[in-house]
Design a protein around this motif. Structure first.
Motif, PDB file in Angstrom:
ATOM      1  N   GLN A 170       0.854  -1.190   0.000  1.00  0.00           N
ATOM      2  CA  GLN A 170       0.000   0.000   0.000  1.00  0.00           C
ATOM      3  C   GLN A 170       0.887   1.235   0.000  1.00  0.00           C
ATOM      4  OE1 GLN A 170      -2.177   0.947   3.646  1.00  0.00           O
ATOM      5  NE2 GLN A 170      -3.958   1.542   2.459  1.00  0.00           N
ATOM      6  N   TRP A 171       0.603   2.155  -0.896  1.00  0.00           N
ATOM      7  CA  TRP A 171       1.388   3.383  -1.008  1.00  0.00           C
ATOM      8  C   TRP A 171       0.763   4.481  -0.152  1.00  0.00           C
ATOM      9  CZ3 TRP A 171       5.573   5.899  -1.640  1.00  0.00           C
ATOM     10  CH2 TRP A 171       5.605   7.226  -2.057  1.00  0.00           C
ATOM     11  N   LEU A 172       1.584   5.129   0.679  1.00  0.00           N
ATOM     12  CA  LEU A 172       1.146   6.233   1.527  1.00  0.00           C
ATOM     13  C   LEU A 172       1.934   7.478   1.138  1.00  0.00           C
ATOM     14  CD1 LEU A 172       1.230   4.382   4.990  1.00  0.00           C
ATOM     15  CD2 LEU A 172      -0.723   4.611   3.446  1.00  0.00           C
ATOM     16  N   ASP A 173       1.263   8.454   0.560  1.00  0.00           N
ATOM     17  CA  ASP A 173       1.916   9.696   0.153  1.00  0.00           C
ATOM     18  C   ASP A 173       1.857  10.681   1.311  1.00  0.00           C
ATOM     19  OD1 ASP A 173       2.771  12.079  -0.969  1.00  0.00           O
ATOM     20  OD2 ASP A 173       1.766  11.722  -2.883  1.00  0.00           O
ATOM     21  N   ILE A 174       2.993  10.967   1.918  1.00  0.00           N
ATOM     22  CA  ILE A 174       2.991  11.809   3.116  1.00  0.00           C
ATOM     23  C   ILE A 174       2.689  13.272   2.793  1.00  0.00           C
ATOM     24  CG2 ILE A 174       4.606  10.266   4.278  1.00  0.00           C
ATOM     25  CD1 ILE A 174       6.774  12.387   3.860  1.00  0.00           C
ATOM     26  N   GLU A 175       2.734  13.643   1.511  1.00  0.00           N
ATOM     27  CA  GLU A 175       2.368  15.008   1.138  1.00  0.00           C
ATOM     28  C   GLU A 175       0.856  15.169   1.015  1.00  0.00           C
ATOM     29  OE1 GLU A 175       4.582  15.653  -2.461  1.00  0.00           O
ATOM     30  OE2 GLU A 175       6.221  16.615  -1.364  1.00  0.00           O
ATOM     31  N   GLN A 176       0.153  14.052   0.851  1.00  0.00           N
ATOM     32  CA  GLN A 176      -1.294  14.092   0.678  1.00  0.00           C
ATOM     33  C   GLN A 176      -2.054  13.529   1.878  1.00  0.00           C
ATOM     34  OE1 GLN A 176      -2.485  15.524  -2.102  1.00  0.00           O
ATOM     35  NE2 GLN A 176      -0.413  15.809  -2.907  1.00  0.00           N
ATOM     36  N   ASP A 177      -1.375  12.810   2.740  1.00  0.00           N
ATOM     37  CA  ASP A 177      -2.028  12.067   3.818  1.00  0.00           C
ATOM     38  C   ASP A 177      -1.407  12.456   5.153  1.00  0.00           C
ATOM     39  OD1 ASP A 177      -2.996  10.174   5.618  1.00  0.00           O
ATOM     40  OD2 ASP A 177      -2.932   8.529   4.176  1.00  0.00           O
ATOM     41  N   ALA A 178      -2.166  13.199   5.970  1.00  0.00           N
ATOM     42  CA  ALA A 178      -1.652  13.659   7.264  1.00  0.00           C
ATOM     43  C   ALA A 178      -1.366  12.488   8.198  1.00  0.00           C
ATOM     44  CB  ALA A 178      -2.654  14.615   7.910  1.00  0.00           C
ATOM     45  N   GLU A 179      -2.193  11.451   8.140  1.00  0.00           N
ATOM     46  CA  GLU A 179      -1.951  10.267   8.968  1.00  0.00           C
ATOM     47  C   GLU A 179      -0.625   9.617   8.601  1.00  0.00           C
ATOM     48  OE1 GLU A 179      -5.065   7.346   9.985  1.00  0.00           O
ATOM     49  OE2 GLU A 179      -6.380   8.608   8.775  1.00  0.00           O
ATOM     50  N   ALA A 180      -0.368   9.520   7.305  1.00  0.00           N
ATOM     51  CA  ALA A 180       0.885   8.918   6.855  1.00  0.00           C
ATOM     52  C   ALA A 180       2.074   9.755   7.307  1.00  0.00           C
ATOM     53  CB  ALA A 180       0.882   8.778   5.333  1.00  0.00           C
ATOM     54  N   ARG A 181       1.919  11.074   7.257  1.00  0.00           N
ATOM     55  CA  ARG A 181       3.005  11.954   7.693  1.00  0.00           C
ATOM     56  C   ARG A 181       3.293  11.759   9.182  1.00  0.00           C
ATOM     57  NH1 ARG A 181       6.874  15.675   5.677  1.00  0.00           N
ATOM     58  NH2 ARG A 181       8.123  15.783   7.557  1.00  0.00           N
ATOM     59  N   ALA A 182       2.236  11.670   9.985  1.00  0.00           N
ATOM     60  CA  ALA A 182       2.418  11.447  11.422  1.00  0.00           C
ATOM     61  C   ALA A 182       3.076  10.100  11.676  1.00  0.00           C
ATOM     62  CB  ALA A 182       1.068  11.525  12.131  1.00  0.00           C
ATOM     63  N   LEU A 183       2.723   9.124  10.872  1.00  0.00           N
ATOM     64  CA  LEU A 183       3.297   7.790  11.010  1.00  0.00           C
ATOM     65  C   LEU A 183       4.796   7.816  10.735  1.00  0.00           C
ATOM     66  CD1 LEU A 183       2.294   4.900  11.581  1.00  0.00           C
ATOM     67  CD2 LEU A 183       1.998   4.603   9.125  1.00  0.00           C
ATOM     68  N   VAL A 184       5.192   8.539   9.692  1.00  0.00           N
ATOM     69  CA  VAL A 184       6.613   8.652   9.352  1.00  0.00           C
ATOM     70  C   VAL A 184       7.357   9.463  10.406  1.00  0.00           C
ATOM     71  CG1 VAL A 184       8.231   9.663   7.697  1.00  0.00           C
ATOM     72  CG2 VAL A 184       6.293   8.320   6.880  1.00  0.00           C
ATOM     73  N   ASP A 185       6.752  10.556  10.860  1.00  0.00           N
ATOM     74  CA  ASP A 185       7.401  11.395  11.873  1.00  0.00           C
ATOM     75  C   ASP A 185       7.664  10.626  13.160  1.00  0.00           C
ATOM     76  OD1 ASP A 185       7.480  13.550  10.199  1.00  0.00           O
ATOM     77  OD2 ASP A 185       5.680  14.509  11.000  1.00  0.00           O
ATOM     78  N   ALA A 186       6.826   9.629  13.427  1.00  0.00           N
ATOM     79  CA  ALA A 186       6.992   8.857  14.661  1.00  0.00           C
ATOM     80  C   ALA A 186       8.244   7.984  14.631  1.00  0.00           C
ATOM     81  CB  ALA A 186       5.766   7.975  14.897  1.00  0.00           C
ATOM     82  N   VAL A 187       8.739   7.677  13.434  1.00  0.00           N
ATOM     83  CA  VAL A 187       9.927   6.819  13.338  1.00  0.00           C
ATOM     84  C   VAL A 187      11.114   7.530  12.709  1.00  0.00           C
ATOM     85  CG1 VAL A 187       8.575   4.707  13.242  1.00  0.00           C
ATOM     86  CG2 VAL A 187       9.186   5.840  11.112  1.00  0.00           C
ATOM     87  N   SER A 188      10.865   8.625  11.988  1.00  0.00           N
ATOM     88  CA  SER A 188      11.961   9.349  11.334  1.00  0.00           C
ATOM     89  C   SER A 188      11.560  10.802  11.156  1.00  0.00           C
ATOM     90  CB  SER A 188      12.283   8.729   9.971  1.00  0.00           C
ATOM     91  OG  SER A 188      13.215   9.522   9.270  1.00  0.00           O
ATOM     92  N   ASN A 189      12.317  11.699  11.765  1.00  0.00           N
ATOM     93  CA  ASN A 189      12.012  13.120  11.665  1.00  0.00           C
ATOM     94  C   ASN A 189      12.667  13.776  10.458  1.00  0.00           C
ATOM     95  OD1 ASN A 189      10.420  13.263  14.016  1.00  0.00           O
ATOM     96  ND2 ASN A 189      12.255  13.319  15.297  1.00  0.00           N
ATOM     97  N   GLU A 190      13.458  13.020   9.714  1.00  0.00           N
ATOM     98  CA  GLU A 190      14.147  13.568   8.552  1.00  0.00           C
ATOM     99  C   GLU A 190      13.389  13.191   7.289  1.00  0.00           C
ATOM    100  OE1 GLU A 190      16.665  15.527   8.728  1.00  0.00           O
ATOM    101  OE2 GLU A 190      16.983  15.343  10.883  1.00  0.00           O
TER     102      GLU A 190
END
Length: 431
Positions: A170-190
């Protein structure tokens, strides 16, 4: 798929145990009940659950807790689970805060302590909220999730590798999906550490090499023997065919590819001139069938392994891999095929995999729905790509240096292109 979760948070251990007891008694058949007594610990648990793609249906949270109030906790938790239902447990003195939270965080309900008897004061409220949640909840994808951006070349590399390896994701675009962005931020802030891969077991990989991904998903990346009758370098149609015939004759056969099986043909959306497929076949399906056939006959296939050196010693051939492993064989077939020709255009290389794609780039097709696409080239690969993207794009413009398609493209493709209204052909055109 595991049952969705009801998560409770109360710093009073006795109250927390009582909530858990009452919830389990009524909801244990359909929901998992999880409890926490510290907001920070609960938020960490929420982040982990999201990484595993578990569902949280409802939060039942105390308002007055040391370090973080219930409303503040819910505001943070909603970044991960915006559709979960939110219930605040309050004492009489906290009712104004609960009422204010209805507007601030969209609180669904607040309950006064104590809630006894639960049959009257707890279950009817939660039953209604959970019923409402079930009516709109989407079943989560139970597989690998890849989070990144369209403009991340590394993200494209991983998506392309998984797709060509026949691995659903499943593809999660962090520029379009706030949930996906929060998910990425939880493991990588870069942000440049993309993509991030989330696996069903809760583990993650951050901007991994495809060899690491291959090993993680169970593809073979290490040879089982030091010596083979035959080693084949390159797992396109020619290499796969050689592996099928060699293995069928009982030869200990090893097939190696630096990416995955299928080669350039594996990226084709439709192949109509391959023997044995009168109705045509996709490159992915052809690769899948050939891989299954070679494996069934006993051939061993290494993916995401690059051959860096070949030497001959007496009657034996030696193959060295990128990880330093050296293998030997009686016979060696090099079936590395052709390389894609890249236009000599300044700045183009920096956009490779990030808006500019070689081959058909089937993994990106859905994004370009309704958009205008350009295909550079006038041979079969370009024609197949144009036909495939014409199903998605509003318009496909083919840029061809020559005067026509006749020189390098099969006639069946030319006929299809001529009959497709949203494909425009521009000849005598260079980028």
């Amino acid at each position: 798929m595991a049952n969705p979760i009801i998560l409770t948070l109360d710093d009073d251990i006795q109250v927390s145990n009582a909530i858990e007891r009452d919830l389990r008694r009524h909801y244990r058949q359909d929901y998992r009940v999880m409890k926490a007594t510290e907001p920070a610990v609960a938020l960490e648990a929420v982040a982990r659950l999201k990484q595993r793609n578990d569902q949280i249906a409802l939060f039942l949270v105390d308002q007055r807790m040391p370090g973080m109030e219930g409303v503040a906790f819910l505001a943070e938790a909603m970044k991960f689970y915006p559709d979960a239902r939110k219930v605040l447990l309050t004492a009489y003195a906290d009712t104004q805060a609960a009422i204010a939270a209805i507007n601030v965080i969209g609180l669904d309900h607040y309950l006064m302590k104590p809630w006894s008897p639960p049959e009257q004061n707890l279950y009817p409220v939660l039953d209604d909220l959970l019923s409402d949640w079930l009516a709109t909840a989407e079943v989560p994808f139970d597989g690998i999730r890849v989070a990144g951006t369209l403009w991340s070349a590394s993200s494209h590399t991983i998506k392309d590798f998984l797709a060509r390896s026949q691995i659903p994701y499943q593809w999660l675009d962090i520029e379009q999906d706030a949930e996906a962005r929060a998910l990425v931020d939880a493991v990588s802030n870069e942000q440049h550490h993309l993509p991030v891969l989330f696996f069903p077991d809760g583990s993650t990989l951050i901007n991994p090499h495809i060899t690491t991904v291959a090993a993680k998903i169970g593809l073979r990346t290490q040879a089982t023997h030091p010596f083979y009758d035959l080693i084949i370098v390159g797992a396109g149609p020619a290499g796969l065919a050689a592996a099928v015939y060699a293995a069928s004759e009982g030869l200990r056969t090893l097939l190696i590819d630096k990416e995955t099986t299928g080669g350039q043909a594996g990226t084709s959306s439709r192949i109509e001139n391959y023997l044995g497929f009168p109705n045509g076949v996709s490159g992915a399906d052809l690769a899948r069938r050939a891989t299954a056939q070679a494996t069934r006959l006993g051939a061993e296939i290494l993916t995401a392994q690059e051959v860096t050196q070949i030497r001959v010693d007496d009657t034996y051939r030696f193959v060295k891999l990128a990880d330093g492993t050296e293998l030997s064989c009686k016979a060696l077939i090099i079936a590395t095929g052709a390389s894609l020709r890249t236009p000599d255009v300044p700045g183009l290389e920096s956009l490779s995999g990030a808006g500019v794609y070689y081959g058909a780039a089937l993994t990106e097709a859905a994004y370009y729905k309704g958009k205008h696409m350009f295909v550079v080239g006038g041979a079969n690969s370009a024609g197949q790509g144009a036909m495939f993207f014409s199903r998605y794009a509003s318009k496909v413009t083919m840029l061809v240096r020559g005067s026509s398609l006749q020189k390098d493209m099969s006639q069946y493709l030319i006929d299809q292109i001529n009959c497709t209204e949203n494909i425009e052909l521009r000849t005598h055109t260079s980028v």
